[in-house]
Design an enzyme around this catalytic site. Structure first.
Site, PDB file in Angstrom:
ATOM      1  N   LYS A  54       0.844  -1.208   0.000  1.00  0.00           N
ATOM      2  CA  LYS A  54       0.000   0.000   0.000  1.00  0.00           C
ATOM      3  C   LYS A  54       0.872   1.249   0.000  1.00  0.00           C
ATOM      4  O   LYS A  54       0.608   2.209  -0.738  1.00  0.00           O
ATOM      5  CB  LYS A  54      -0.947  -0.015   1.211  1.00  0.00           C
ATOM      6  CG  LYS A  54      -2.063  -1.036   1.063  1.00  0.00           C
ATOM      7  CD  LYS A  54      -2.828  -1.309   2.358  1.00  0.00           C
ATOM      8  CE  LYS A  54      -3.837  -2.431   2.123  1.00  0.00           C
ATOM      9  NZ  LYS A  54      -4.536  -2.884   3.326  1.00  0.00           N
ATOM     10  N   GLN A  98      -4.888  -1.329   9.445  1.00  0.00           N
ATOM     11  CA  GLN A  98      -4.801  -2.683   8.903  1.00  0.00           C
ATOM     12  C   GLN A  98      -5.382  -3.692   9.897  1.00  0.00           C
ATOM     13  O   GLN A  98      -5.091  -3.642  11.096  1.00  0.00           O
ATOM     14  CB  GLN A  98      -3.324  -3.007   8.586  1.00  0.00           C
ATOM     15  CG  GLN A  98      -3.105  -4.328   7.870  1.00  0.00           C
ATOM     16  CD  GLN A  98      -3.643  -4.344   6.440  1.00  0.00           C
ATOM     17  OE1 GLN A  98      -3.810  -3.308   5.809  1.00  0.00           O
ATOM     18  NE2 GLN A  98      -3.929  -5.518   5.933  1.00  0.00           N
ATOM     19  N   ASP A 121     -11.204   2.681   3.765  1.00  0.00           N
ATOM     20  CA  ASP A 121     -11.553   1.257   3.791  1.00  0.00           C
ATOM     21  C   ASP A 121     -13.062   1.059   3.677  1.00  0.00           C
ATOM     22  O   ASP A 121     -13.523  -0.063   3.462  1.00  0.00           O
ATOM     23  CB  ASP A 121     -11.119   0.689   5.146  1.00  0.00           C
ATOM     24  CG  ASP A 121     -10.077  -0.387   5.032  1.00  0.00           C
ATOM     25  OD1 ASP A 121      -9.833  -0.858   3.917  1.00  0.00           O
ATOM     26  OD2 ASP A 121      -9.519  -0.748   6.081  1.00  0.00           O
TER      27      ASP A 121
HETATM   28  N1  GUN Z   1      -6.816  -6.879   6.053  1.00  0.00           N
HETATM   29  C1  GUN Z   1      -7.042  -7.612   4.934  1.00  0.00           C
HETATM   30  N2  GUN Z   1      -7.710  -6.887   4.021  1.00  0.00           N
HETATM   31  C2  GUN Z   1      -7.904  -5.670   4.564  1.00  0.00           C
HETATM   32  C3  GUN Z   1      -8.532  -4.483   4.090  1.00  0.00           C
HETATM   33  O1  GUN Z   1      -9.059  -4.395   2.972  1.00  0.00           O
HETATM   34  N3  GUN Z   1      -8.534  -3.438   4.966  1.00  0.00           N
HETATM   35  C4  GUN Z   1      -7.982  -3.514   6.202  1.00  0.00           C
HETATM   36  N4  GUN Z   1      -8.037  -2.436   6.988  1.00  0.00           N
HETATM   37  N5  GUN Z   1      -7.396  -4.591   6.664  1.00  0.00           N
HETATM   38  C5  GUN Z   1      -7.350  -5.666   5.840  1.00  0.00           C
END
Ligand code: GUN
Length: 297
Positions: A54, A98, A121
């Protein structure tokens, strides 16, 4: 029938290029640099890989990017203080915490603390509520990526029978909402669904988001259907030598090879939906930045 493999790599690359062009224009025209902050708490190995990706992709798109790495022992109050600081930071337009969080931390409370305008998100209840009402909302990245793949593959989705297997907050529920907005007839199936194979066989569009390796079998798929595999499951190799060496591989929720003989279009794992998630995160960050700056409703 031999299914056409949906080229998510090319579609994600194009989307990232479009986002980068938009970032360049926002900088040149409005002096606005979209900023993304990712918070990683603890040392989950998969999360570390995702978070690094990311950060790298947001920098490659020309964005301002920060990653806050916090120890697994971080308290709820400390994590909430970091979220609050990012909520107030005018250089940050997207805040992503995350998941999963280490044991003892309350995920729902942390997500609820994110400013909904910066919730790239799309997990805050304000955004999921707006999505459920068909209002403009920041939408979870993986579902958004699935919809882009479906539109690229099928064009207009009106009237299609869509079955989503899985009811998670991150994928199953929001993608069902997006399919409904696209005028599909939507069924959400799950572990308690009666005769799941028969329900899946009704689908023109089958979205597998259960997190169970290769659970969806070829004879669950209607001939010619479009299959979107959201699963990312790490499993040991069948080859006993590789398995003994502790080697693992990634597989989806669909028995891919056999499914290719039945489906019309299908996404592979790896190289499918996963590639769209980061591209959509960048897109959401640009959307959030424009809305915060009053450039978009
Ligand atoms: N962990 C796995 N996929 C995601 C996601 O799309 N967003 C977040 N915040 N954590 C994740």
């Amino acid at each position: 029938m031999t299914a056409q493999i949906i080229d998510a790599r090319a579609i994600a690359e194009r989307l990232r290029a479009e986002v980068a062009a938009e970032v360049a224009e926002l900088k040149a025209r409005h002096g606005l640099t979209p900023g993304l902050a990712v918070v990683l708490t603890g040392d989950d190995p998969a999360s570390q890989v995702y978070v690094r990706s990311k950060g790298e992709h947001s920098i490659a798109a020309g964005m301002h990017s920060i990653t806050r790495r916090l120890p697994a022992e971080t308290s709820q109050a400390e994590l909430l203080a970091v979220v609050d600081e990012l909520n107030r930071d005018p250089a940050i337009h997207g805040v992503l915490v995350q998941l999963p969080l280490p044991k003892g931390l309350d995920e729902q409370a942390v997500i609820a603390a994110i400013d909904p305008a910066k919730d790239v998100d799309g997990l805050h209840f304000v955004n999921s509520g707006r999505l459920a009402q068909g209002l403009p909302a920041l939408t979870p990245c993986t579902p958004l990526g699935c919809m882009i793949l479906l539109r690229e593959t099928l064009g207009d989705l009106t009237g299609a029978r869509a079955v989503v297997v899985g009811r998670s907050v991150l994928v199953g529920r929001p993608i069902a909402q997006l399919l409904l907005q696209a005028d599909c007839t939507v069924t959400i199936a799950h572990s308690r669904t009666r005769d799941l194979p028969a329900v899946c066989r009704e689908a023109d569009i089958l979205v597998a988001a259960v997190g169970r390796p290769q659970m969806i079998q070829a004879d669950w798929i209607k001939p010619g259907a479009t299959v979107i595999d959201v699963g990312i499951n790490r499993v040991p190799f069948r080859d006993p030598v590789k398995a003994a060496a502790g080697k693992t591989k990634l597989v989806g929720d669909v028995a891919f090879k056999a499914a290719c003989e039945v489906a019309g279009h299908i996404t592979p794992v790896p190289g499918g939906v996963g590639l769209m998630t980061v591209a959509c995160l960048l897109k959401n960050t640009v959307t959030a930045a424009k809305r915060i700056a009053g450039l978009e409703a």
